[in-house]
Design a protein around this motif. Sequence first.
Motif, short mmCIF file in Angstrom:
data_model
loop_
_atom_site.label_atom_id
_atom_site.label_comp_id
_atom_site.label_asym_id
_atom_site.label_seq_id
_atom_site.Cartn_x
_atom_site.Cartn_y
_atom_site.Cartn_z
N LEU B 83 0.83 -1.20 0.00
CA LEU B 83 0.00 0.00 0.00
C LEU B 83 0.86 1.25 0.00
O LEU B 83 1.94 1.27 0.58
CB LEU B 83 -0.90 0.05 1.25
CG LEU B 83 -1.74 -1.15 1.62
CD1 LEU B 83 -2.59 -0.82 2.85
CD2 LEU B 83 -2.62 -1.58 0.47
N GLY B 84 0.36 2.29 -0.64
CA GLY B 84 0.95 3.61 -0.51
C GLY B 84 -0.04 4.51 0.21
O GLY B 84 -1.20 4.55 -0.16
N LEU B 85 0.41 5.16 1.27
CA LEU B 85 -0.47 6.06 1.99
C LEU B 85 -0.12 7.50 1.62
O LEU B 85 1.05 7.91 1.74
CB LEU B 85 -0.36 5.84 3.50
CG LEU B 85 -1.34 6.65 4.36
CD1 LEU B 85 -1.82 5.81 5.53
CD2 LEU B 85 -0.71 7.93 4.87
N VAL B 86 -1.11 8.23 1.16
CA VAL B 86 -0.85 9.61 0.70
C VAL B 86 -1.59 10.59 1.59
O VAL B 86 -2.81 10.53 1.71
CB VAL B 86 -1.33 9.81 -0.75
CG1 VAL B 86 -0.73 11.07 -1.33
CG2 VAL B 86 -1.03 8.60 -1.61
N ASP B 113 3.56 12.87 0.91
CA ASP B 113 2.92 14.13 1.29
C ASP B 113 3.51 15.19 0.36
O ASP B 113 4.48 14.93 -0.36
CB ASP B 113 3.17 14.46 2.76
CG ASP B 113 2.09 15.39 3.32
OD1 ASP B 113 1.30 14.94 4.17
OD2 ASP B 113 2.03 16.57 2.88
N ASN B 114 2.94 16.38 0.38
CA ASN B 114 3.56 17.43 -0.44
C ASN B 114 4.10 18.56 0.43
O ASN B 114 4.50 19.60 -0.08
CB ASN B 114 2.57 17.96 -1.49
CG ASN B 114 1.34 18.56 -0.86
OD1 ASN B 114 1.28 18.71 0.36
ND2 ASN B 114 0.36 18.90 -1.68
N ASP B 115 4.10 18.34 1.75
CA ASP B 115 4.63 19.33 2.68
C ASP B 115 6.13 19.11 2.83
O ASP B 115 6.56 18.08 3.34
CB ASP B 115 3.91 19.16 4.03
CG ASP B 115 4.47 20.10 5.08
OD1 ASP B 115 5.46 20.81 4.81
OD2 ASP B 115 3.91 20.12 6.19
N PRO B 116 6.97 20.10 2.39
CA PRO B 116 8.44 19.94 2.44
C PRO B 116 8.93 19.56 3.84
O PRO B 116 9.91 18.83 3.98
CB PRO B 116 8.96 21.33 2.06
CG PRO B 116 7.85 21.95 1.28
CD PRO B 116 6.57 21.41 1.84
N ALA B 117 8.21 20.03 4.86
CA ALA B 117 8.63 19.74 6.23
C ALA B 117 8.51 18.25 6.55
O ALA B 117 9.13 17.75 7.49
CB ALA B 117 7.79 20.55 7.23
N SER B 131 4.81 13.75 -3.03
CA SER B 131 3.74 13.19 -3.86
C SER B 131 4.14 13.11 -5.33
O SER B 131 3.70 12.20 -6.05
CB SER B 131 2.48 14.05 -3.74
OG SER B 131 2.18 14.31 -2.39
N ASP B 132 4.98 14.06 -5.75
CA ASP B 132 5.39 14.06 -7.16
C ASP B 132 6.18 12.80 -7.53
O ASP B 132 6.31 12.46 -8.70
CB ASP B 132 6.27 15.29 -7.45
CG ASP B 132 5.48 16.58 -7.36
OD1 ASP B 132 4.24 16.50 -7.46
OD2 ASP B 132 6.10 17.64 -7.19
N ASN B 160 -4.24 11.10 -10.17
CA ASN B 160 -3.62 11.23 -11.48
C ASN B 160 -2.14 10.82 -11.45
O ASN B 160 -1.68 10.08 -12.30
CB ASN B 160 -3.75 12.66 -11.99
CG ASN B 160 -5.21 13.07 -12.16
OD1 ASN B 160 -6.11 12.22 -12.15
ND2 ASN B 160 -5.45 14.37 -12.28
N LYS B 161 -1.44 11.34 -10.44
CA LYS B 161 -0.02 11.01 -10.33
C LYS B 161 0.18 9.52 -10.10
O LYS B 161 1.06 8.90 -10.70
CB LYS B 161 0.60 11.78 -9.16
CG LYS B 161 0.90 13.24 -9.49
CD LYS B 161 1.35 14.00 -8.25
CE LYS B 161 1.51 15.48 -8.55
NZ LYS B 161 1.42 16.31 -7.32
N ALA B 162 -0.64 8.97 -9.24
CA ALA B 162 -0.50 7.55 -8.93
C ALA B 162 -0.79 6.70 -10.16
O ALA B 162 -0.13 5.69 -10.41
CB ALA B 162 -1.43 7.16 -7.79
N TYR B 163 -1.76 7.13 -10.94
CA TYR B 163 -2.13 6.36 -12.13
C TYR B 163 -0.99 6.31 -13.15
O TYR B 163 -0.81 5.32 -13.85
CB TYR B 163 -3.39 6.94 -12.76
CG TYR B 163 -3.89 6.13 -13.92
CD1 TYR B 163 -4.43 4.86 -13.71
CD2 TYR B 163 -3.82 6.61 -15.23
CE1 TYR B 163 -4.89 4.09 -14.77
CE2 TYR B 163 -4.28 5.85 -16.30
CZ TYR B 163 -4.81 4.58 -16.06
OH TYR B 163 -5.26 3.83 -17.11
N LYS B 164 -0.22 7.40 -13.16
CA LYS B 164 0.92 7.48 -14.09
C LYS B 164 1.93 6.37 -13.86
O LYS B 164 2.72 6.03 -14.75
CB LYS B 164 1.64 8.83 -13.91
CG LYS B 164 1.01 9.97 -14.70
CD LYS B 164 2.05 11.06 -14.98
CE LYS B 164 1.37 12.35 -15.42
NZ LYS B 164 1.70 13.49 -14.53
#
Lengths: 211, 211
Positions: B83-86, B113-117, B131-132, B160-164
Amino acid sequence: MKVSEPTVERIVQYHRILRQLQEEDQRVVSSQQIAEILKIKASQVRKDLSYFGEIGKRGVGYHVKRLYKHIADILASPKSWNLGLVGLGSLGQALTRYPPFRSSKYHIEAVFDNDPAKIGRDYGGLHCFHSDEMPRILKEKNIEVLVLTVPPDAAQDCVNKAYKSGVLKGILSFSPTSLVVPKPVLLYTMDISVEMEKLLFYLKENGRSDE
Amino acid sequence: MKVSEPTVERIVQYHRILRQLQEEDQRVVSSQQIAEILKIKASQVRKDLSYFGEIGKRGVGYHVKRLYKHIADILASPKSWNLGLVGLGSLGQALTRYPPFRSSKYHIEAVFDNDPAKIGRDYGGLHCFHSDEMPRILKEKNIEVLVLTVPPDAAQDCVNKAYKSGVLKGILSFSPTSLVVPKPVLLYTMDISVEMEKLLFYLKENGRSDE
DNA sequence: TTATGTGAACCATTTCACAGCC
DNA sequence: GGCTGTGAAATGGTTCACATAA
């Protein structure tokens, strides 16, 4: 007038979509458009909406602002319900600060646990009481709805204690177990592991070549 | 052989009940007894169980151990899914350590996550990626199932990103929003606020005098 | 006698199809 | 002409009732 559960669920979804459309300043929406967003049939949307009176305009569609208000009225709460959250494990603590779990229709009034280390401490600004105090506290604070995030073997005991308060009306349980609740109390269960099992079951089935 | 979702849901429940009965060393169980625990009809239990072959003994009931094994086989997973948890908000972090969310059938392999911290830190022993990086990481780690605990406005972008990645097969979403997922990907949504709205709707209805 | 397995009956929900209004 | 509202038909799921087997 009794409304089926699938209908209520969709009404809640329409409400959310309408809010978005309104924020995007869309004036009018068709059953077709709503249906596409939710991946259901347009006739389903029309049936659901017509159930609460004629609100659309034939040949035109639904006026977004008007429909939004209309659905808001259907879902309107007579008051802001007081919730009691029981079980300050990881999930319970998360819910005390989970943004989507905020609403003008309800708010957590008290939290409970049976771990002595947690009693008396503050969680999200709420004083933690011992589970044994539920009968008294629920009554005092008029907490009619319980959010259950306790381990499965503790869940039934919590229900029993809460019921003793005499004011309990509904429960939203996250505990993966079957609960017995007295007749007039409504129980909704969200079981993460059950949902995951269902997903995996169908993933497995999909993978079969003869599908 | 396609199985309806309500049936799968009940099968999962039977599985849990059977495990308990087995721990209590009960040898035999009737459809009646199972039905009482789940507050459903005995005929429903029999229909569900007979769907996967004759497993009970007429005049006797179901042999607990045998039935438990049988159901375990029905629900058996061909492997342990990665699993990937986002989304490492309060709910996401809670899930990384939530005991009922542990199973031999799946385990979280990476968190995003997309939080740099948060990037690069450890959560429940798991390295947090941006996330990217989902397309690359999901593929590398063969993560076929996503657990979405991001705010609603970020959810679609994550899908969308995950589908890629090309390996995505299923999503369990906690985000209160409607998602568009490409056809073969299965989506299950658990929406806490929707469940709460449903509960409150019926509480309100129950309160009406003419009910 | 007891409790399962199952076709048939029943019930709830969804979908169709078209009349009615904008 | 376009889109809603709604009876009627279709579908899907549950419950009944009883034949069947232990």
